[in-house]
Scaffold this motif. Structure first.
Motif, PDB file in Angstrom:
ATOM      1  N   GLN A 407      30.813  34.545  55.694  1.00  0.00           N
ATOM      2  CA  GLN A 407      32.234  34.897  55.784  1.00  0.00           C
ATOM      3  C   GLN A 407      33.080  34.090  54.811  1.00  0.00           C
ATOM      4  O   GLN A 407      34.061  34.601  54.260  1.00  0.00           O
ATOM      5  CB  GLN A 407      32.731  34.673  57.225  1.00  0.00           C
ATOM      6  N   ASP A 408      32.723  32.853  54.596  1.00  0.00           N
ATOM      7  CA  ASP A 408      33.493  32.038  53.661  1.00  0.00           C
ATOM      8  C   ASP A 408      33.401  32.600  52.247  1.00  0.00           C
ATOM      9  O   ASP A 408      34.396  32.637  51.507  1.00  0.00           O
ATOM     10  CB  ASP A 408      32.988  30.597  53.704  1.00  0.00           C
ATOM     11  N   SER A 411      35.521  35.800  51.956  1.00  0.00           N
ATOM     12  CA  SER A 411      36.974  35.595  51.914  1.00  0.00           C
ATOM     13  C   SER A 411      37.469  35.256  50.511  1.00  0.00           C
ATOM     14  O   SER A 411      38.652  35.422  50.214  1.00  0.00           O
ATOM     15  CB  SER A 411      37.369  34.495  52.897  1.00  0.00           C
TER      16      SER A 411
END
Length: 479
Positions: A407-408, A411
């Motif tokens: 997810q990082d 993003s």
């Protein structure tokens, strides 16, 4: 004002209907009284002249406008028949009064009194086929009608005058003016002016409505002030966030430029010093020169990519066969994919998909997405490129079974100079440029990724773009 007039008009119509109904009932009642009075007079007159009823056969009597004669119900002599049709008299043996016009067309009241025979059973009198016909002008109906009409007109004039006063006093002062004040107040509220309460000095429904409007304006004023304060705080917070984001973006771009250009410059500087020292052999000098040339090309490519990202031109749209575009692009990239042990597979519909796009820019998007998928795993991946027709849009999907992203990483994926690749294998501008191109075409690009090595891992990029350029009218219709 109009509402008050309507209410008074409705009241006036109701009074008028009541007056008309009352006049009709009064006219019928007086008409019935006149008929009964005429019938009593005729009955008294018939009793007086019954002793000489035989004389009426030869010579009918006439006193002023009253005519008296004897008639037969069953006779062939038309002169002895009654003026009224016989069938209307044979149904009753009582005194009958009927109104009908005479030969001159004047309405007259005809009263028929039955004559009795003394030769009935047991010597009792019995009705015979003779009648005494007593007729007089029907002047009572017209006079009563005139009186009723006169009374109705006078009543109507009185009601109209009273209604006019009520309209002025009750309609204008009690209803019209308060309504005008309420309408003016609501108009100011609709324009955003909540100041100035509406003043209605009454305890009726209009007064309560005015109080409710004033309370509503007070609450709206308080909420607007609170909203303005909150909006100002949010704007300040947003400006701070934007400033921090700009600083972060500038820092990331500066770090990216320093990384992408600083490393090659260090190589160039070191190789140049070696050449300048004169300690290198001719072969070493040649190798250092080639290294300088390679790093200079790398710096040039980084600057070109950065300029392309910063000065993205508007797409030059033209009718393009997307199926053919994908086939050509995959054909060009297949040798590079095979060197990385990657397999490219194309899945397109049988019928060609046409769209108005910038062919070069869209080919660059496809190239960047395929290169990103090929480099997602060192052990070789399978990349599926599919195209789907969605009516007024088309969808391009690039799916791989590589390592996936957390997810990082997702993003920051479309930020400039963000990359997870080793130094020298990417400058982090490919996906940022692709995102800008898709946005310029009025579309969007999304990504779904599952990290790991288990079955089902990998990434899927979905590009959705309109087939035709959206005009202002199309944007309004879709909105």
């Amino acid at each position: 004002m109009r509402l008050a007039a309507k209410l008074i008009l409705l009241f006036l119509v109701g009074i008028l209907l009541i007056v008309v109904v009352f006049s009709i009932i009064t006219l019928q009642r007086e008409r019935q009284i006149a008929l009964e009075q005429h019938q009593r007079y005729a009955e008294d007159l018939a009793e007086i002249i019954q002793q000489s009823a035989m004389e009426l056969d030869s010579q009918p009597a006439k006193v002023r406008h009253v005519r008296v004669r004897r008639v037969q119900l069953t006779t062939s002599d038309r002169s002895h028949l009654p003026r009224v049709p016989v069938e209307r008299l044979t149904v009753t043996e009582h005194i009958t009064t009927i109104s009908m016009p005479d030969e001159q067309g004047t309405n007259r009241l005809y009263t028929y009194v039955p004559l009795f025979d003394s030769t009935g059973p047991a010597g009792e009198p019995s009705p015979s086929g003779s009648r005494i016909e007593i007729s007089a002008p029907d002047s009572s109906g017209e006079s009563h009608l005139q009186n009723a009409l006169t009374t109705s007109l006078l009543t109507l004039v009185g009601v109209s005058g009273l209604s006019a006063i009520v309209i002025f006093v009750g309609g204008i002062r009690m209803v019209g003016r308060p309504l005008d004040r309420l309408i003016a107040k609501v108009g100011r509220v609709s324009r955003g002016d909540f100041a100035g309460p509406v003043e209605l000095n009454s305890n009726d429904e209009l007064g309560k409505l005015g109080s409710a409007v004033n309370q509503m304006c007070e609450r709206l004023t308080q909420q607007r002030e609170q909203l303005e304060i909150e909006t100002a705080h949010r704007i300040d917070a947003l400006e701070q966030l934007r400033h921090a984001d700009r600083l972060r973006s500038v820092g990331r771009i500066a770090a990216g430029i320093a990384h992408e250009i600083g490393t090659p410059l260090n190589v160039v500087s070191g190789r140049a010093e070696l050449i300048a020292s004169g300690d290198l052999t001719p072969q070493g000098t040649r190798e250092s020169a080639l290294a300088i040339k390679t790093e200079s090309d790398r710096i040039s490519r980084t600057i070109s990519s950065l300029l392309e990202f910063a000065r993205q031109r508007r797409p030059h749209r033209e009718e393009t066969n997307l199926t053919q575009l994908l086939s050509t692009t995959i054909g060009l990239l297949r040798p590079l994919a095979e060197k990385s042990h990657a397999e490219l597979r194309l899945d397109v519909p049988e019928q060609a998909v046409m769209a108005e796009i910038d062919q070069a820019q869209m080919q660059q998007v496809v190239t960047n997405l395929i290169n990103n998928a090929v480099q997602s795993d060192d052990s070789g991946v399978e990349v599926v490129i599919s195209l789907q027709d969605r009516g007024d849009k088309f969808q391009l999907t690039v799916t791989d079974n590589g390592r996936g992203m957390d997810q990082d990483t997702l993003s920051h994926l479309f930020e400039p100079f963000f990359t997870t690749k080793p130094v020298g294998e990417g400058n982090g501008l490919g996906l940022a440029i692709s995102h800008g191109i898709v946005s310029e075409h009025g579309g969007e690009i999304t990504v779904d990724s599952t990290p790991g090595s288990a079955p089902g891992h990998g990434s899927t990029f979905l590009v959705t773009v309109p087939k035709r350029q959206m005009t202002q009218g199309t944007i309004r219709d879709s909105a």
